[in-house]
Scaffold this motif. Structure first.
Motif, PDB file in Angstrom:
ATOM      1  N   UNK A   1       3.861  17.335   4.241  1.00 18.45           N
ATOM      2  CA  UNK A   1       2.880  16.304   4.502  1.00 18.45           C
ATOM      3  C   UNK A   1       3.504  14.866   4.245  1.00 18.45           C
ATOM      4  N   UNK A   2       4.276  14.670   3.231  1.00 18.21           N
ATOM      5  CA  UNK A   2       4.730  13.358   2.773  1.00 18.21           C
ATOM      6  C   UNK A   2       5.858  12.950   4.146  1.00 18.21           C
ATOM      7  N   UNK A   3       6.626  13.869   4.858  1.00 16.02           N
ATOM      8  CA  UNK A   3       7.638  13.508   5.848  1.00 16.02           C
ATOM      9  C   UNK A   3       6.628  13.048   7.089  1.00 16.02           C
ATOM     10  N   UNK A   4       5.560  13.925   7.376  1.00 10.86           N
ATOM     11  CA  UNK A   4       4.728  13.498   8.547  1.00 10.86           C
ATOM     12  C   UNK A   4       4.137  12.188   8.391  1.00 10.86           C
ATOM     13  N   UNK A   5       3.598  11.807   7.111  1.00  7.16           N
ATOM     14  CA  UNK A   5       3.023  10.770   6.903  1.00  7.16           C
ATOM     15  C   UNK A   5       3.757   9.431   6.995  1.00  7.16           C
ATOM     16  N   UNK A   6       4.890   9.550   6.512  1.00  6.72           N
ATOM     17  CA  UNK A   6       5.981   8.564   6.602  1.00  6.72           C
ATOM     18  C   UNK A   6       6.362   8.139   8.122  1.00  6.72           C
ATOM     19  N   UNK A   7       6.707   9.361   8.865  1.00  2.00           N
ATOM     20  CA  UNK A   7       6.947   9.085  10.110  1.00  2.00           C
ATOM     21  C   UNK A   7       6.128   8.400  10.896  1.00  2.00           C
TER      22      UNK A   7
ATOM     23  N   UNK B   1       4.047  -2.941   6.983  1.00  2.00           N
ATOM     24  CA  UNK B   1       5.281  -2.943   7.290  1.00  2.00           C
ATOM     25  C   UNK B   1       6.052  -2.846   5.930  1.00  2.00           C
ATOM     26  N   UNK B   2       5.447  -3.707   4.818  1.00  2.00           N
ATOM     27  CA  UNK B   2       6.006  -3.978   3.429  1.00  2.00           C
ATOM     28  C   UNK B   2       5.849  -2.777   2.472  1.00  2.00           C
ATOM     29  N   UNK B   3       4.859  -2.112   2.768  1.00  3.55           N
ATOM     30  CA  UNK B   3       4.538  -0.629   2.081  1.00  3.55           C
ATOM     31  C   UNK B   3       3.909  -0.929   0.737  1.00  3.55           C
ATOM     32  N   UNK B   4       3.437  -2.185   0.462  1.00  2.00           N
ATOM     33  CA  UNK B   4       2.533  -2.352  -0.684  1.00  2.00           C
ATOM     34  C   UNK B   4       1.381  -3.050  -0.508  1.00  2.00           C
ATOM     35  N   UNK B   5       0.814  -2.945   0.676  1.00  2.00           N
ATOM     36  CA  UNK B   5      -0.202  -3.643   1.064  1.00  2.00           C
ATOM     37  C   UNK B   5      -1.684  -2.319   0.944  1.00  2.00           C
ATOM     38  N   UNK B   6      -2.649  -2.931   0.182  1.00  2.00           N
ATOM     39  CA  UNK B   6      -3.763  -1.843   0.146  1.00  2.00           C
ATOM     40  C   UNK B   6      -4.002  -0.902   1.258  1.00  2.00           C
ATOM     41  N   UNK B   7      -4.053  -1.744   2.554  1.00  2.00           N
ATOM     42  CA  UNK B   7      -4.345  -0.662   3.714  1.00  2.00           C
ATOM     43  C   UNK B   7      -3.346   0.178   3.980  1.00  2.00           C
ATOM     44  N   UNK B   8      -1.868  -0.187   3.908  1.00  2.00           N
ATOM     45  CA  UNK B   8      -0.893   0.841   3.847  1.00  2.00           C
ATOM     46  C   UNK B   8      -1.054   1.989   2.935  1.00  2.00           C
ATOM     47  N   UNK B   9      -1.155   1.513   1.687  1.00  2.33           N
ATOM     48  CA  UNK B   9      -1.372   2.771   0.660  1.00  2.33           C
ATOM     49  C   UNK B   9      -2.692   3.467   0.977  1.00  2.33           C
ATOM     50  N   UNK B  10      -3.573   3.005   1.305  1.00  4.42           N
ATOM     51  CA  UNK B  10      -5.008   3.818   1.599  1.00  4.42           C
ATOM     52  C   UNK B  10      -4.521   4.853   2.673  1.00  4.42           C
ATOM     53  N   UNK B  11      -4.082   4.032   3.789  1.00  2.77           N
ATOM     54  CA  UNK B  11      -4.020   4.982   5.170  1.00  2.77           C
ATOM     55  C   UNK B  11      -2.708   6.114   4.816  1.00  2.77           C
ATOM     56  N   UNK B  12      -1.583   5.822   3.975  1.00  6.29           N
ATOM     57  CA  UNK B  12      -0.482   6.618   3.790  1.00  6.29           C
ATOM     58  C   UNK B  12      -1.239   7.942   2.879  1.00  6.29           C
TER      59      UNK B  12
ATOM     60  N   UNK C   1      -4.438   8.958   2.777  1.00  5.40           N
ATOM     61  CA  UNK C   1      -5.224   9.864   3.400  1.00  5.40           C
ATOM     62  C   UNK C   1      -4.466  10.750   4.410  1.00  5.40           C
ATOM     63  N   UNK C   2      -3.566  10.175   5.051  1.00  3.65           N
ATOM     64  CA  UNK C   2      -2.616  10.815   5.804  1.00  3.65           C
ATOM     65  C   UNK C   2      -1.936  12.053   5.247  1.00  3.65           C
ATOM     66  N   UNK C   3      -1.307  12.127   4.050  1.00  3.48           N
ATOM     67  CA  UNK C   3      -0.819  13.087   3.189  1.00  3.48           C
ATOM     68  C   UNK C   3      -1.814  13.914   2.944  1.00  3.48           C
ATOM     69  N   UNK C   4      -2.986  13.669   2.526  1.00  4.82           N
ATOM     70  CA  UNK C   4      -4.086  14.576   2.127  1.00  4.82           C
ATOM     71  C   UNK C   4      -4.373  15.517   3.534  1.00  4.82           C
ATOM     72  N   UNK C   5      -4.605  14.738   4.723  1.00  8.18           N
ATOM     73  CA  UNK C   5      -4.911  15.629   5.920  1.00  8.18           C
ATOM     74  C   UNK C   5      -3.806  16.538   6.369  1.00  8.18           C
ATOM     75  N   UNK C   6      -2.570  15.894   5.995  1.00 14.17           N
ATOM     76  CA  UNK C   6      -1.499  16.940   6.727  1.00 14.17           C
ATOM     77  C   UNK C   6      -1.032  17.828   5.874  1.00 14.17           C
ATOM     78  N   UNK C   7      -1.673  17.746   4.393  1.00 13.15           N
ATOM     79  CA  UNK C   7      -1.269  19.039   3.606  1.00 13.15           C
ATOM     80  C   UNK C   7      -2.528  19.982   3.891  1.00 13.15           C
ATOM     81  N   UNK C   8      -3.489  19.774   4.193  1.00 13.91           N
ATOM     82  CA  UNK C   8      -4.685  20.813   4.720  1.00 13.91           C
ATOM     83  C   UNK C   8      -4.082  21.269   6.090  1.00 13.91           C
ATOM     84  N   UNK C   9      -3.674  20.529   7.103  1.00  8.94           N
ATOM     85  CA  UNK C   9      -3.301  20.865   8.321  1.00  8.94           C
ATOM     86  C   UNK C   9      -2.046  21.826   8.315  1.00  8.94           C
ATOM     87  N   UNK C  10      -1.163  21.731   7.463  1.00  9.63           N
ATOM     88  CA  UNK C  10       0.146  22.276   7.199  1.00  9.63           C
ATOM     89  C   UNK C  10      -0.296  23.835   6.723  1.00  9.63           C
TER      90      UNK C  10
END
Length: 437
Positions: A277-283, A310-321, A323-332
């Motif tokens: 899930x971490x690899x999927x979310x990062x990609x 882009x920077x990786x430390x914005x609240x939007x980036x952190x939140x989406x990152x 949520x994507x990890x949680x989603x891909x964990x359930x998906x995988x």
């Protein structure tokens, strides 16, 4: 762990396997420092000192052991093989032919492995072409003054030679990994992945020390080391955690012999999805910035993406990152563990969970338990992946691909535990004295 390695070196055949594995690792690391044809190595080193990379590029840099940005013959590392393995694993659920091969046992697995090799070469050609084109255009290093001089000869012949060399390097890495699996200790690809990530540790840690301000950076250095040990302990604890569902097999009479009547369990890990899930979310999060980079647009939407993703430390980036990890964990987990198939196999061989009827009720119970333990597992993955961004941002500008980040720690701990288990199991096979003692 050190006791297991010491005992292994005292056993002649295990010592040969360990030395063979170390020899392959040395060859792999040497190849990671041999520049590809047509690359100005001095200019590359100058650009590496001036630039920093994150997102998918940083992820590939980590998996290549620092060879990607140096544009070496092993620049692509094992990333094409990892991507091909994930794609084949996902396609197994979608394509009936692959699913049938998976059920055929060893012969079907060998066929899927062959498909994985072909797909790895194809992906290596694509990724190698993309890397060479990016290096030629100067986009590989955004803040470097000599970035366009990295590849001085921009002819088609030189480009083809570079792509072929990197593709051959990927094939060689894949071969080295299979050699370790056959004649060495542990899973070859996992070992090479472990070495690639561990190779980036010293440089990253020393960069934090050099950029620190308290006591010449030693306080920051010690703090990062301490946080790293805490994260390793947490990952080891969670990776070893599992829910064991008891299974009882009824006695069956076949001829004059009695079979069954044994008790076992189904181990369901808290982190069933691993690092995928971490690899999927990062990609996936790298795609918006990649679109902006290649479009060259300065419109409002491009500026908004540059500011927020882009920077990786914005609240939007952190939140989406997260949520994507949680989603891909359930998906995988949903595509890798089939409760209906497990329930059918248990029913076929006379197995049942105490208190649960065989068949459909068993599948529903397994699905219920799996969903319950996937929640803490997915939240744990999200928190581990975000620790560098939230806790280490003040130490050298750490991002999600920092060595003590989620991806690297999960892989290093997982591979380390699995390798030690294999060594201990082989030691037990050679030292087992049975009931004669």
């Amino acid at each position: 762990m050190f006791t297991a390695f010491a005992r292994a070196f005292k056993t002649p055949d295990l010592r040969k396997k360990l030395l063979f594995t170390l020899g392959i690792i040395v060859i792999y690391r040497l190849g990671a420092h041999v520049p590809a044809p047509g690359v100005d190595y001095a200019k590359v080193q100058q650009c590496i000192d001036q630039s920093d990379s994150g997102g998918l590029l940083g992820l590939m840099q980590m998996f290549s052991g620092g060879a990607l940005l140096q544009i070496t013959i092993f620049a692509l590392g094992i990333m094409p093989y990892i991507t091909a393995s994930i794609i084949l694993q996902l396609l197994t659920v979608v394509i009936p032919r692959l699913e049938a091969l998976k059920k055929e046992g060893q012969s079907g697995t060998a066929k899927i492995t062959q498909y994985t090799r072909y797909l790895t070469i194809a992906l290596a050609v694509l990724q190698g072409t993309g890397l060479v084109a990016t290096a030629r255009s100067g986009a590989l290093f955004q803040n470097c003054t000599v970035r366009e001089q990295i590849v001085a000869d921009k002819s088609i012949f030189t480009t083809l030679v570079m792509v072929i060399t990197m593709t051959a390097g990927t094939a060689a890495v894949m071969w080295l990994g299979e050699l370790i699996t056959d004649k060495g200790i542990g899973n070859g690809m996992s070992i090479l992945m472990f070495i690639s990530i561990a190779a980036t540790f010293p440089g990253a840690l020393w960069a934090i020390k050099e950029s620190g301000k308290l006591a010449d950076g030693w306080i920051e250095f010690g703090t990062v080391i301490l946080i790293g040990f805490v994260m390793v302990a947490l990952v080891v604890f969670v990776e070893q955690a599992q829910r064991r569902i008891p299974v009882q097999y009824a006695k069956r009479m076949i001829g004059r012999r009695s079979y069954g009547g044994t008790s076992t369990y189904i181990p369901l890990k808290v982190n069933q999805a691993g690092v995928i899930p971490v690899i999927f979310a990062s990609s996936l999060l790298f795609i918006p910035s990649l679109i902006v980079q290649f479009s060259g647009s300065t419109a409002g939407w491009a500026t908004w993406i540059q500011d927020h993703f882009v920077t990786g430390n914005h609240p939007y980036y952190i939140s989406v990152y997260f949520v994507l990890i949680v989603f891909f964990a359930f998906f995988y987990v949903a595509i890798s563990f089939n409760p209906d198939e497990v329930a059918d196999n248990m029913k076929k061989y006379g197995g049942f969970i105490p208190g649960i009827r065989a068949g459909r009720p068993t599948a529903e119970y397994l699905s219920y338990v799996l969903n319950r333990i996937t929640w803490p597992g997915s939240l744990y993955l999200g928190l581990i992946a975000l620790v560098p961004t939230m806790a280490l941002a003040g130490f050298g500008g750490a991002n999600q691909n920092f060595p003590f980040g989620g991806t690297s720690i999960l892989i290093i701990v997982g591979v380390g535990l699995e390798t030690v288990k294999q060594i201990e199991s082989q030691l037990q096979q050679r030292n087992y004295e049975g009931f004669l003692r």
